[in-house]
Design a protein around this motif. Structure first.
Motif, PDB file in Angstrom:
ATOM      1  N   GLN A   1       0.832  -1.200   0.000  1.00 44.81           N
ATOM      2  CA  GLN A   1       0.000   0.000   0.000  1.00 44.81           C
ATOM      3  C   GLN A   1       0.870   1.255   0.000  1.00 44.81           C
ATOM      4  OE1 GLN A   1      -3.092  -0.472  -0.478  1.00 44.81           O
ATOM      5  NE2 GLN A   1      -3.179  -2.664  -0.009  1.00 44.81           N
ATOM      6  N   ARG A   2       2.057   1.146   0.553  1.00 46.99           N
ATOM      7  CA  ARG A   2       2.930   2.308   0.675  1.00 46.99           C
ATOM      8  C   ARG A   2       3.657   2.623  -0.633  1.00 46.99           C
ATOM      9  NH1 ARG A   2       6.888   1.329   5.259  1.00 46.99           N
ATOM     10  NH2 ARG A   2       7.945   0.059   3.697  1.00 46.99           N
ATOM     11  N   ASN A   3       4.213   1.596  -1.269  1.00 46.49           N
ATOM     12  CA  ASN A   3       5.051   1.816  -2.454  1.00 46.49           C
ATOM     13  C   ASN A   3       4.501   1.183  -3.726  1.00 46.49           C
ATOM     14  OD1 ASN A   3       7.078   3.133  -0.881  1.00 46.49           O
ATOM     15  ND2 ASN A   3       7.803   1.136  -0.190  1.00 46.49           N
ATOM     16  N   GLY A   4       3.334   0.566  -3.662  1.00 48.08           N
ATOM     17  CA  GLY A   4       2.824  -0.157  -4.815  1.00 48.08           C
ATOM     18  C   GLY A   4       3.382  -1.563  -4.849  1.00 48.08           C
ATOM     19  N   PHE A   5       2.913  -2.346  -5.798  1.00 47.92           N
ATOM     20  CA  PHE A   5       3.337  -3.744  -5.896  1.00 47.92           C
ATOM     21  C   PHE A   5       4.675  -3.807  -6.629  1.00 47.92           C
ATOM     22  CE2 PHE A   5       3.008  -8.048  -7.928  1.00 47.92           C
ATOM     23  CZ  PHE A   5       3.098  -8.770  -6.754  1.00 47.92           C
ATOM     24  N   LYS A   6       5.754  -3.905  -5.874  1.00 47.26           N
ATOM     25  CA  LYS A   6       7.099  -3.967  -6.422  1.00 47.26           C
ATOM     26  C   LYS A   6       7.782  -5.251  -5.946  1.00 47.26           C
ATOM     27  CE  LYS A   6       6.948   0.019  -8.497  1.00 47.26           C
ATOM     28  NZ  LYS A   6       6.949   0.093  -9.977  1.00 47.26           N
ATOM     29  N   VAL A   7       8.549  -5.859  -6.840  1.00 48.50           N
ATOM     30  CA  VAL A   7       9.182  -7.153  -6.551  1.00 48.50           C
ATOM     31  C   VAL A   7      10.694  -6.992  -6.612  1.00 48.50           C
ATOM     32  CG1 VAL A   7       9.281  -9.598  -7.143  1.00 48.50           C
ATOM     33  CG2 VAL A   7       7.200  -8.287  -7.627  1.00 48.50           C
ATOM     34  N   TYR A   8      11.351  -7.468  -5.584  1.00 48.34           N
ATOM     35  CA  TYR A   8      12.812  -7.416  -5.504  1.00 48.34           C
ATOM     36  C   TYR A   8      13.386  -8.815  -5.639  1.00 48.34           C
ATOM     37  CZ  TYR A   8      17.482  -6.851  -3.425  1.00 48.34           C
ATOM     38  OH  TYR A   8      18.836  -6.856  -3.196  1.00 48.34           O
ATOM     39  N   VAL A   9      14.431  -8.961  -6.443  1.00 48.53           N
ATOM     40  CA  VAL A   9      15.125 -10.236  -6.610  1.00 48.53           C
ATOM     41  C   VAL A   9      16.491 -10.117  -5.949  1.00 48.53           C
ATOM     42  CG1 VAL A   9      16.077 -11.894  -8.248  1.00 48.53           C
ATOM     43  CG2 VAL A   9      13.915 -10.745  -8.763  1.00 48.53           C
ATOM     44  N   TYR A  10      16.768 -11.019  -5.008  1.00 45.43           N
ATOM     45  CA  TYR A  10      18.072 -11.001  -4.356  1.00 45.43           C
ATOM     46  C   TYR A  10      19.182 -11.253  -5.378  1.00 45.43           C
ATOM     47  CZ  TYR A  10      15.944 -11.313   0.319  1.00 45.43           C
ATOM     48  OH  TYR A  10      15.247 -11.067   1.467  1.00 45.43           O
ATOM     49  N   PRO A  11      20.292 -10.539  -5.268  1.00 44.55           N
ATOM     50  CA  PRO A  11      21.420 -10.814  -6.170  1.00 44.55           C
ATOM     51  C   PRO A  11      22.002 -12.193  -5.885  1.00 44.55           C
ATOM     52  CG  PRO A  11      22.071  -9.267  -4.450  1.00 44.55           C
ATOM     53  CD  PRO A  11      20.584  -9.443  -4.323  1.00 44.55           C
ATOM     54  N   LEU A  12      22.570 -12.808  -6.913  1.00 42.74           N
ATOM     55  CA  LEU A  12      23.187 -14.122  -6.739  1.00 42.74           C
ATOM     56  C   LEU A  12      24.370 -14.004  -5.789  1.00 42.74           C
ATOM     57  CD1 LEU A  12      23.219 -15.612 -10.357  1.00 42.74           C
ATOM     58  CD2 LEU A  12      21.547 -15.950  -8.548  1.00 42.74           C
ATOM     59  N   GLN A  13      24.477 -14.952  -4.867  1.00 42.21           N
ATOM     60  CA  GLN A  13      25.615 -14.967  -3.966  1.00 42.21           C
ATOM     61  C   GLN A  13      26.863 -15.430  -4.708  1.00 42.21           C
ATOM     62  OE1 GLN A  13      24.651 -17.191  -0.422  1.00 42.21           O
ATOM     63  NE2 GLN A  13      22.749 -16.074  -0.070  1.00 42.21           N
ATOM     64  N   LYS A  14      28.008 -15.050  -4.226  1.00 40.22           N
ATOM     65  CA  LYS A  14      29.271 -15.357  -4.891  1.00 40.22           C
ATOM     66  C   LYS A  14      29.413 -16.858  -5.095  1.00 40.22           C
ATOM     67  CE  LYS A  14      34.238 -14.449  -4.630  1.00 40.22           C
ATOM     68  NZ  LYS A  14      35.342 -13.832  -3.831  1.00 40.22           N
ATOM     69  N   GLY A  15      29.696 -17.245  -6.340  1.00 40.72           N
ATOM     70  CA  GLY A  15      29.871 -18.652  -6.671  1.00 40.72           C
ATOM     71  C   GLY A  15      28.580 -19.418  -6.864  1.00 40.72           C
ATOM     72  N   GLU A  16      27.444 -18.748  -6.680  1.00 39.35           N
ATOM     73  CA  GLU A  16      26.142 -19.418  -6.800  1.00 39.35           C
ATOM     74  C   GLU A  16      25.787 -19.621  -8.268  1.00 39.35           C
ATOM     75  OE1 GLU A  16      23.219 -21.321  -4.821  1.00 39.35           O
ATOM     76  OE2 GLU A  16      24.415 -19.883  -3.709  1.00 39.35           O
ATOM     77  N   LYS A  17      25.330 -20.818  -8.616  1.00 39.98           N
ATOM     78  CA  LYS A  17      24.870 -21.125  -9.962  1.00 39.98           C
ATOM     79  C   LYS A  17      23.401 -21.494  -9.914  1.00 39.98           C
ATOM     80  CE  LYS A  17      29.349 -22.731 -11.702  1.00 39.98           C
ATOM     81  NZ  LYS A  17      30.092 -23.864 -12.334  1.00 39.98           N
ATOM     82  N   ILE A  18      22.693 -21.129 -10.965  1.00 40.59           N
ATOM     83  CA  ILE A  18      21.273 -21.448 -11.022  1.00 40.59           C
ATOM     84  C   ILE A  18      20.968 -22.170 -12.322  1.00 40.59           C
ATOM     85  CG2 ILE A  18      20.591 -19.533  -9.531  1.00 40.59           C
ATOM     86  CD1 ILE A  18      19.790 -17.977 -11.978  1.00 40.59           C
ATOM     87  N   SER A  19      19.873 -22.910 -12.324  1.00 41.53           N
ATOM     88  CA  SER A  19      19.476 -23.681 -13.498  1.00 41.53           C
ATOM     89  C   SER A  19      18.930 -22.764 -14.583  1.00 41.53           C
ATOM     90  CB  SER A  19      18.422 -24.715 -13.117  1.00 41.53           C
ATOM     91  OG  SER A  19      17.236 -24.068 -12.666  1.00 41.53           O
TER      92      SER A  19
END
Length: 753
Positions: A117-135
């Motif tokens: 309600q304060r800032n609207g519907f906003k989505v944050y994605v955490y940055p990848l941690q060092k050495g982290e790999k994703i599919s």
């Protein structure tokens, strides 16, 4: 009398037993029998709580959810719950209480909506941690969110958080399994027991039992999960996803296979299936029984044992015969030529066969008891699938044979709509997930099920504009209404107003004489100061002048509050039209309010030599765009253009000062899956445009078409496909150019020009 005595004795005995039971419970939990001071204080303050927890199982409101824990020791239960066996009894109780509380999570209890309600519907994605790999699949999910209009790089502005840790595959035997997720999540400064976090998961548990456990405590986070069961699904909190493979398109995706007017509705086969059956570990018993229904004629249900490394060691007496029959049929051929596709559970409740059937317009027959169907909160699956019972497999042939042809066609058409609207790409799956959460938070403007289950679908209906069906051009036909017979002319002005003989003055006078014109809005995007009121021509309709940013091309499509009519006539200042041409074009638009209707047409083509899309203004027998220099469309497209399309495309257009008309055509065709409509014009229109192009018009700029070629390919890349559709249709007034008296013609001036 004897009966009365017996009744009193039984009642007195029951009363004594109740006193004994309650007295024993109080004795067991009295302070003198507790082990530690802090626990004594807690029990003293909440004396009734332990008694409630010690009620018999059949009276315990949590007994159904706790039954799976019966028989475990404290250490086993703690380990199962992700608890440290070395914790104190009090700590274990508190952590178990949190688990039970999280099981009952709803948006109103485990989600802080005040952030939205304060800032609207906003989505944050955490940055990848060092050495982290994703599919690859998780990368598609994160890319979609970061490209969406809801994304923010500032966590202070966000009200929904998505992990940079890949949680899609929680099978410990998988290559993509991520270890130490619990520790990684707990290290996140904003985790807050998962509150306002969204966790995506496609595979949970490990062969052979495939439990629902993800291997870490999800806390109060929302779960967007595939193959989720009704027992574990938290209504109005979790979201059921479809199971999709790593090959699933990032955006765009393939179109459905149903051709328009596909007659007859039935196909060569009635019911088909081709897939694995399981000899070891957990697996669908239904698949092992399909041979009872397979007849080799119109019901083709094929299974194979040939999968895994040691299948031969476990094969049964039917494997060789099943494998031989399995090889006789090609899977794609079966999908293309069957009315119904069986979708039984596999190792898990969900199956890849589900999306494959939807795309193929093969009506899914679901045999997976207890499966919470994908996006069940918004989708009415009874309109697109047959939901069967695994225990009644032998009745499936008679059920499918009893469905009437009209119902079959209706079901197949709905499979195509749902596939294209929500499932054809990872982008649509993720955006649908976000929109469902958005509607929960802003429930007062939430889209209803009619919108979600009818074209163009919920992703293209922005509730901030309106949730009233009559406000969108897509529902006029189904509601049996027509737009009002009036329009607003919006004229883009980029040249100074020096005299009354300029083209813009003539255009204003011609448009104002249309009997359907309600008002004229001039967007003053000229570097020169705004002229005084007496410089503007006198007209029978009001003129409103809005000063815009001279460098912004997209402001011509801004949803200005001054525009109140459904219809907008978009015009360039140098457009030459008569009031008859305006009237006729409006009448055509009135019959096709969801499309762009207008005069100057252009086309796209595929350039094989350059392997890219091309743009042409050549006058041919087909077209795919009607430019907004002289075109009608619904005002809702102004809102979509401004708030649905990303800032990156707006910025590109402003830098080039070009292509805004192409982008509007892309947007409308992507939504409607239809081409625009070209109407007839005076003979001199082509020559007039060429004359302007040879002198002052931007059409004379040699870089103009090169820029438009670039725009075409950039837009196609963002949409994920080429939405423009070619058309050969042109609409003329009745009797136009016929050899009859001019007095008999309604739009006489068109022929005179």
């Amino acid at each position: 009398m004897q009966a009365k005595k017996r009744y009193l004795l039984v009642s007195f005995g029951a009363w004594l037993l109740l006193l004994f039971y309650l007295g024993g419970a109080r004795f067991r939990h009295s302070p003198s029998h507790s082990s530690a001071g802090p626990v004594q204080n807690e029990l003293g303050a909440q004396a009734s709580a332990p008694i409630r927890r010690r009620w018999p199982a059949w009276l315990n409101p949590l007994s159904s959810s706790l039954s799976s824990e019966e028989g475990r020791s404290d250490g086993e239960e703690a380990t199962h719950r992700g608890l440290d066996p070395g914790l104190s009894p009090r700590q274990k109780r508190e952590m178990k209480a949190n688990v039970y509380k999280n099981r009952e999570c709803r948006m109103e209890t485990c989600f802080d909506s005040s952030l939205c309600q304060r800032n609207g519907f906003k989505v944050y994605v955490y940055p990848l941690q060092k050495g982290e790999k994703i599919s690859e699949s998780y990368q598609k999910i994160l890319t979609t969110i970061e490209d969406s209009r809801y994304y923010t790089s500032d966590p202070r502005q966000a009200c929904l958080f998505v992990l940079g840790i890949d949680t899609l595959d929680r099978d410990q035997l998988s290559f993509h399994y991520v270890h130490n997720v619990k520790a990684k999540i707990q290290s996140l400064p904003l985790w807050n027991d998962g509150r306002n976090h969204l966790i995506f998961n496609l595979y949970s548990g490990t062969w052979p039992d495939y439990t629902k456990d993800l291997g870490f405590d999800t806390g109060q986070a929302l779960l967007a999960q595939a193959s989720i069961s009704m027992d574990n699904f938290r209504s109005n909190f979790d979201i059921s996803l479809p199971l999709f493979s790593k090959e699933h398109a990032q955006k765009g995706g393939e179109r459905g296979w149903l051709l328009s007017n596909n007659v007859p509705p039935t196909r060569k086969y009635l019911l088909v299936f081709k897939g694995k059956r399981y000899l070891t570990g957990i697996g669908s018993e239904t698949r092992n029984a399909l041979y009872h229904v397979h007849n080799g004629e119109d019901i083709i249900l094929l299974t194979t044992c040939k999968h895994g490394k040691d299948w031969e060691r476990h094969k049964d007496a039917r494997c060789d015969q099943d494998n031989e029959e399995y090889e006789k049929f090609e899977y794609q051929e079966l999908l293309h030529n069957s009315s119904f596709c069986l979708v039984p559970r596999g190792r898990r409740l969900g199956s890849f066969r589900f999306l494959e059937a939807l795309q193929a317009a093969c009506i899914p027959v679901l045999l997976s008891n207890g499966w919470e169907l994908p996006f069940s909160e918004i989708i009415d699956w009874n309109k697109a699938a047959i939901i069967g019972d695994e225990r009644l497999l032998l009745q499936i042939p008679s059920i499918t044979r009893s469905i009437h042809h009209e119902k079959i066609m209706s079901l197949r058409q709905q499979t195509q709509f749902l596939w294209d609207a929500y499932f054809s790409s990872a982008k649509k799956i993720v955006l649908t997930t976000l929109e469902i959460i958005h509607d929960r938070i802003y429930s007062h403007i939430a889209r209803n099920k009619f919108i979600w289950n009818n074209s163009p679908g919920g992703l293209y209906i922005l509730p901030q504009y309106s949730t009233n069906l009559a406000a969108s051009p897509f529902y006029y036909l189904s509601l049996g209404i027509s737009p009002a017979e009036e329009f607003t002319a919006v004229i883009q002005a980029v040249s100074p107003l020096l005299s009354q003989s300029q083209p813009i003055v003539k255009l204003i006078l011609a448009v104002s004489r249309s009997k359907y014109c309600k008002q004229i809005v001039v967007l003053w995007n000229c570097d020169r100061p705004l002229p005084s009121k007496n410089k503007w021509p006198s007209t029978p309709v009001p003129i409103t002048v809005i000063e815009g940013e001279s460098k912004s091309m997209s402001n011509r499509f801004y949803p200005y509050d001054v525009i109140h009519t459904d219809a907008i006539l978009s015009l360039d200042e140098d457009t030459v039209l008569s009031n008859n041409e305006v009237d006729f074009a409006f009448i055509v638009w009135h019959s096709f309010p969801e499309r762009i209707v207008g005069y100057p047409a252009r086309s796209h083509y595929w350039d094989n030599s350059k392997a890219r899309w091309g743009y042409t203004s050549k006058w041919t027998n087909e077209y795919s765009m009607v430019l907004t220099g002289a075109a009608f469309y619904h005002r809702y497209y102004h809102y979509l253009y401004s708030y649905y399309l990303p800032a990156s495309l707006h910025n590109m257009i402003d830098q080039m000062t070009n292509c805004e008309d192409i982008l509007m055509n892309f947007l409308v065709s992507a939504i409607t899956k239809l081409p625009p409509i070209k109407v007839t014009q005076k003979k001199q229109y082509k020559e007039t445009m060429m004359l302007q192009g040879s002198k002052t018009s931007r059409w004379a700029d040699p870089d103009h078409f090169a820029q438009r070629q670039t725009c075409m390919n950039t837009f196609a890349s963002w949409f994920g496909f080429m939405p423009l559709i070619h058309s050969h249709m042109r609409l003329d007034p009745i009797l136009f150019k016929d050899q009859v008296s001019i007095l008999r013609k309604k739009y006489r001036e068109i022929e005179r020009l």
